[in-house]
Write a protein that holds these residues in place. Structure first.
Motif, PDB file in Angstrom:
ATOM      1  N   LEU A  39      30.237  56.208  52.158  1.00 42.52           N
ATOM      2  CA  LEU A  39      29.681  55.492  51.006  1.00 42.52           C
ATOM      3  C   LEU A  39      29.021  56.474  50.025  1.00 42.52           C
ATOM      4  O   LEU A  39      29.250  56.409  48.807  1.00 42.52           O
ATOM      5  N   ALA A  40      28.212  57.392  50.561  1.00 45.38           N
ATOM      6  CA  ALA A  40      27.509  58.354  49.708  1.00 45.38           C
ATOM      7  C   ALA A  40      28.507  59.249  48.964  1.00 45.38           C
ATOM      8  O   ALA A  40      28.370  59.482  47.755  1.00 45.38           O
ATOM      9  N   LEU A  41      29.526  59.748  49.682  1.00 42.32           N
ATOM     10  CA  LEU A  41      30.507  60.630  49.055  1.00 42.32           C
ATOM     11  C   LEU A  41      31.382  59.860  48.060  1.00 42.32           C
ATOM     12  O   LEU A  41      31.727  60.382  46.994  1.00 42.32           O
ATOM     13  N   ALA A  42      31.736  58.633  48.393  1.00 40.21           N
ATOM     14  CA  ALA A  42      32.550  57.823  47.474  1.00 40.21           C
ATOM     15  C   ALA A  42      31.773  57.590  46.175  1.00 40.21           C
ATOM     16  O   ALA A  42      32.334  57.673  45.075  1.00 40.21           O
ATOM     17  N   ARG A  43      30.490  57.307  46.291  1.00 46.88           N
ATOM     18  CA  ARG A  43      29.662  57.127  45.089  1.00 46.88           C
ATOM     19  C   ARG A  43      29.595  58.430  44.285  1.00 46.88           C
ATOM     20  O   ARG A  43      29.725  58.426  43.062  1.00 46.88           O
ATOM     21  N   HIS A  44      29.408  59.536  44.997  1.00 49.46           N
ATOM     22  CA  HIS A  44      29.317  60.845  44.346  1.00 49.46           C
ATOM     23  C   HIS A  44      30.568  61.142  43.517  1.00 49.46           C
ATOM     24  O   HIS A  44      30.488  61.687  42.419  1.00 49.46           O
ATOM     25  N   PHE A  45      31.730  60.784  44.062  1.00 49.07           N
ATOM     26  CA  PHE A  45      32.991  61.089  43.375  1.00 49.07           C
ATOM     27  C   PHE A  45      33.480  59.931  42.493  1.00 49.07           C
ATOM     28  O   PHE A  45      34.607  59.973  41.993  1.00 49.07           O
ATOM     29  N   GLY A  46      32.653  58.901  42.332  1.00 44.37           N
ATOM     30  CA  GLY A  46      33.054  57.781  41.476  1.00 44.37           C
ATOM     31  C   GLY A  46      34.166  56.931  42.055  1.00 44.37           C
ATOM     32  O   GLY A  46      34.968  56.352  41.319  1.00 44.37           O
ATOM     33  N   ARG A  64      38.879  69.098  47.473  1.00 52.74           N
ATOM     34  CA  ARG A  64      37.644  68.600  46.868  1.00 52.74           C
ATOM     35  C   ARG A  64      37.106  67.395  47.640  1.00 52.74           C
ATOM     36  O   ARG A  64      35.906  67.199  47.773  1.00 52.74           O
ATOM     37  N   LEU A  65      38.033  66.588  48.170  1.00 50.91           N
ATOM     38  CA  LEU A  65      37.629  65.347  48.835  1.00 50.91           C
ATOM     39  C   LEU A  65      37.742  65.446  50.360  1.00 50.91           C
ATOM     40  O   LEU A  65      37.789  64.428  51.046  1.00 50.91           O
ATOM     41  N   ALA A  66      37.773  66.677  50.888  1.00 46.96           N
ATOM     42  CA  ALA A  66      38.023  66.849  52.329  1.00 46.96           C
ATOM     43  C   ALA A  66      36.963  66.162  53.192  1.00 46.96           C
ATOM     44  O   ALA A  66      37.287  65.497  54.179  1.00 46.96           O
ATOM     45  N   ALA A  67      35.689  66.315  52.821  1.00 51.33           N
ATOM     46  CA  ALA A  67      34.627  65.691  53.620  1.00 51.33           C
ATOM     47  C   ALA A  67      34.717  64.170  53.519  1.00 51.33           C
ATOM     48  O   ALA A  67      34.569  63.460  54.521  1.00 51.33           O
ATOM     49  N   LEU A  68      34.990  63.681  52.318  1.00 59.91           N
ATOM     50  CA  LEU A  68      35.163  62.230  52.145  1.00 59.91           C
ATOM     51  C   LEU A  68      36.314  61.737  53.010  1.00 59.91           C
ATOM     52  O   LEU A  68      36.214  60.701  53.670  1.00 59.91           O
ATOM     53  N   HIS A  69      37.409  62.484  53.034  1.00 55.53           N
ATOM     54  CA  HIS A  69      38.561  62.070  53.833  1.00 55.53           C
ATOM     55  C   HIS A  69      38.202  61.976  55.313  1.00 55.53           C
ATOM     56  O   HIS A  69      38.546  60.998  55.980  1.00 55.53           O
TER      57      HIS A  69
END
Ligand SMILES: [Fe+2]
Length: 203
Positions: A39-46, A64-69
């Motif tokens: 949730l935090a990373l998704a918000r960070h990346f819009g 760029r989105l590796a941690a989110l993935h």
């Protein structure tokens, strides 16, 4: 939006097959942690408006989105895992899933051997899946957070092979954990319903 994960049973409901401690630690510490970080990373990346499965697919392969993935995949994988078990589950399947298993693997006993063998092939943390892909059942073993969802598979069953899933109950005996999953926990009715959806689309 990514909904707050919900356990489909109370933490003590699967005892003695899976202990209250295992289930509550697993859900409240591991799964919820992946959810909150997603949730935090998704918000960070819009990307907070995306569905969880879409986040997993869209973030795949992106540095760029590796941690989110990683966190989104693990949140999604755990959702699948809880849906793969039920109170009073286990034993051989019935219905279309039983027919599909017989057609693909010969019989349920052979399926159990293949499923258990595939789990043993995962060195370290990972997942074991029963999926529908290309018009047939597949047993898929993956490492880390990887999920066959991103390759277009429909997930019928998910089994968490990370040590946190079984260490309190079985220590390092992964084979014992898999045996209990198949004999006392697996929700074949849920897998059958998912397969029914696949077959209806294909018809
Ligand atoms: Fe887990």
């Amino acid at each position: 939006m990514i909904p707050l994960p919900v356990l489909p049973f109370a933490p003590g409901d699967l005892e003695p097959a899976m202990s209250r401690d295992t289930l509550s630690f697993h859900f409240s510490r591991h799964h919820i942690d992946h959810y909150e970080r997603t949730l935090a990373l998704a918000r960070h990346f819009g990307l907070a408006d995306r569905a969880l499965e879409d986040l997993v697919r869209e973030s795949r392969g992106s540095r760029r989105l590796a941690a989110l993935h990683r966190h989104a995949a693990e949140a999604c994988n755990h959702d699948c895992f809880w849906r793969s078990m039920r109170i009073g589950g286990g034993g051989p399947p019935r219905g279309a899933i039983a027919v599909a298993i017989d057609e693909r693997f010969g019989d349920y006993r052979r399926f159990v051997r293949r499923f258990t063998g595939a789990a043993a092939s995962v060195f370290g943390n990972g997942w074991l899946w029963l999926t529908w892909y290309g018009g047939r059942l597949r047993i898929v073993a993956t490492r880390g957070c990887e999920t066959p969802l991103v390759r277009g598979h429909t997930i019928l069953l998910a089994l968490d092979l990370w040590e946190h899933a079984y260490y309190l109950d079985h220590q390092n005996r992964r084979a014992a954990y898999i045996r209990v999953f198949l004999e006392e926990l697996v929700d074949w009715e849920a897998a059958d319903a998912m397969l029914g959806g696949c077959l209806a689309v294909a018809a």
